[in-house]
Design a protein around this motif. Structure first.
Motif, PDB file in Angstrom:
ATOM      1  N   LYS A 200       0.924   3.688  -3.161  1.00 28.18           N
ATOM      2  CA  LYS A 200       0.545   5.113  -2.716  1.00 28.18           C
ATOM      3  C   LYS A 200       0.976   6.718  -3.402  1.00 28.18           C
ATOM      4  CE  LYS A 200      -0.820   7.686   1.570  1.00 28.18           C
ATOM      5  NZ  LYS A 200      -0.793   7.411   3.162  1.00 28.18           N
TER       6      LYS A 200
ATOM      7  N   ARG B  71       0.832  -1.182  -0.134  1.00 25.52           N
ATOM      8  CA  ARG B  71       0.095  -0.119   0.124  1.00 25.52           C
ATOM      9  C   ARG B  71       1.112   1.275   0.048  1.00 25.52           C
ATOM     10  NH1 ARG B  71      -2.343   3.212   4.304  1.00 25.52           N
ATOM     11  NH2 ARG B  71      -1.152   1.760   5.686  1.00 25.52           N
TER      12      ARG B  71
ATOM     13  N   ARG C 137      -9.908   3.119   6.092  1.00 26.93           N
ATOM     14  CA  ARG C 137      -8.918   3.289   7.506  1.00 26.93           C
ATOM     15  C   ARG C 137      -9.425   4.558   7.980  1.00 26.93           C
ATOM     16  NH1 ARG C 137      -5.352   6.671   8.787  1.00 26.93           N
ATOM     17  NH2 ARG C 137      -4.789   7.401   6.714  1.00 26.93           N
TER      18      ARG C 137
ATOM     19  N   MET D 243      -7.598  -0.468  -4.976  1.00 27.01           N
ATOM     20  CA  MET D 243      -7.271  -0.930  -3.655  1.00 27.01           C
ATOM     21  C   MET D 243      -6.590  -0.006  -2.614  1.00 27.01           C
ATOM     22  SD  MET D 243      -5.000  -4.438  -2.833  1.00 27.01           S
ATOM     23  CE  MET D 243      -3.378  -3.409  -3.535  1.00 27.01           C
ATOM     24  N   VAL D 244      -5.816   0.625  -2.867  1.00 30.53           N
ATOM     25  CA  VAL D 244      -4.923   1.425  -2.205  1.00 30.53           C
ATOM     26  C   VAL D 244      -5.624   2.614  -1.791  1.00 30.53           C
ATOM     27  CG1 VAL D 244      -3.130   3.294  -2.189  1.00 30.53           C
ATOM     28  CG2 VAL D 244      -2.519   1.085  -3.209  1.00 30.53           C
TER      29      VAL D 244
ATOM     30  N   LEU E 268      -9.107   2.684  -1.475  1.00 34.86           N
ATOM     31  CA  LEU E 268     -10.302   2.239  -0.462  1.00 34.86           C
ATOM     32  C   LEU E 268      -9.537   1.826   0.741  1.00 34.86           C
ATOM     33  CD1 LEU E 268     -12.269  -0.322  -2.961  1.00 34.86           C
ATOM     34  CD2 LEU E 268     -13.138   2.095  -1.975  1.00 34.86           C
ATOM     35  N   SER E 269      -8.439   1.513   0.702  1.00 37.29           N
ATOM     36  CA  SER E 269      -7.567   1.052   2.161  1.00 37.29           C
ATOM     37  C   SER E 269      -7.667   2.214   3.093  1.00 37.29           C
ATOM     38  CB  SER E 269      -6.353   0.374   2.012  1.00 37.29           C
ATOM     39  OG  SER E 269      -5.403   1.063   1.467  1.00 37.29           O
ATOM     40  N   GLU E 270      -7.028   3.456   2.190  1.00 35.25           N
ATOM     41  CA  GLU E 270      -7.069   4.667   2.850  1.00 35.25           C
ATOM     42  C   GLU E 270      -8.438   5.296   3.355  1.00 35.25           C
ATOM     43  OE1 GLU E 270      -4.174   6.546   3.961  1.00 35.25           O
ATOM     44  OE2 GLU E 270      -3.240   4.577   3.682  1.00 35.25           O
TER      45      GLU E 270
END
Length: 177
Positions: A6, A2, A64, A56-57, A59-61
């Motif tokens: 990013k 990630r 979170r 994916m990067v 959405l993860s941020e």
């Protein structure tokens, strides 16, 4: 992974996927027993992989930050009611985090749609490359690019309007609850 993705531009992700796949696909396919060659691989698949990695990067941020917006008191209250961890996630965390995450998800979706224009670098035929191909026959590039801009603009408007409707429905549900 990630943290690495990013800070990398989408164009570099596309080019890296293209280069790694073009140099190694035949060898990996042969080792796995596939009867497929790099030339059989649709370039749109490589674009989907690149856009998926960037999504994916993002959405993860997004999640979170949205999950951190839920106060820990909410988890204590759910625990005191006897909820399991799964019930707490389903009934407390997601209903409170999703409205926070929705505007960022919509923004990321719009950026991914605009990012598809970069996929033309790896031979993917999409809106911008189609306009360029059409303009090459009559040399009316300006008109083709204006039409392309209008198409992207209309797609963005539709997504934004749908997001406003969805936010309104979610807002009514939370006020009712």
């Amino acid at each position: 992974m990630r943290a690495l993705l990013k800070g990398v531009p989408l164009i570099l992700v596309f080019l890296l996927i293209f280069m790694v796949t073009s140099q190694n696909f035949n060898r990996v396919a042969k080792a796995l027993g596939w009867h497929m060659h790099y030339g059989d691989l649709p370039m749109s698949l490589l674009a989907i992989i690149g856009l998926s990695l960037m999504a994916m990067v993002g959405l993860s941020e997004t999640f979170r930050g949205a999950f951190e917006s839920v106060k820990t008191v909410q988890f204590d209250a759910a625990r005191s009611l006897g909820m399991t961890n799964l019930q707490t996630i389903r009934r407390v965390l997601i209903p409170q985090a999703f409205p926070v995450a929705l505007p960022m998800i919509i923004n990321m979706l719009i950026n991914l749609i605009k990012g598809t224009a970069i996929a033309s670098l790896i031979s993917v035929v999409e809106i911008l490359s189609t306009a360029t191909q059409a303009a090459s026959s009559n040399y009316k590039y300006f008109e083709a690019y204006i039409a392309t801009a209008i198409i992207y603009w209309l797609m963005t408007i539709v997504i934004e309007r749908a997001a406003v409707l969805l936010e309104g429905r979610m807002d009514k549900k939370t006020r009712r609850a």
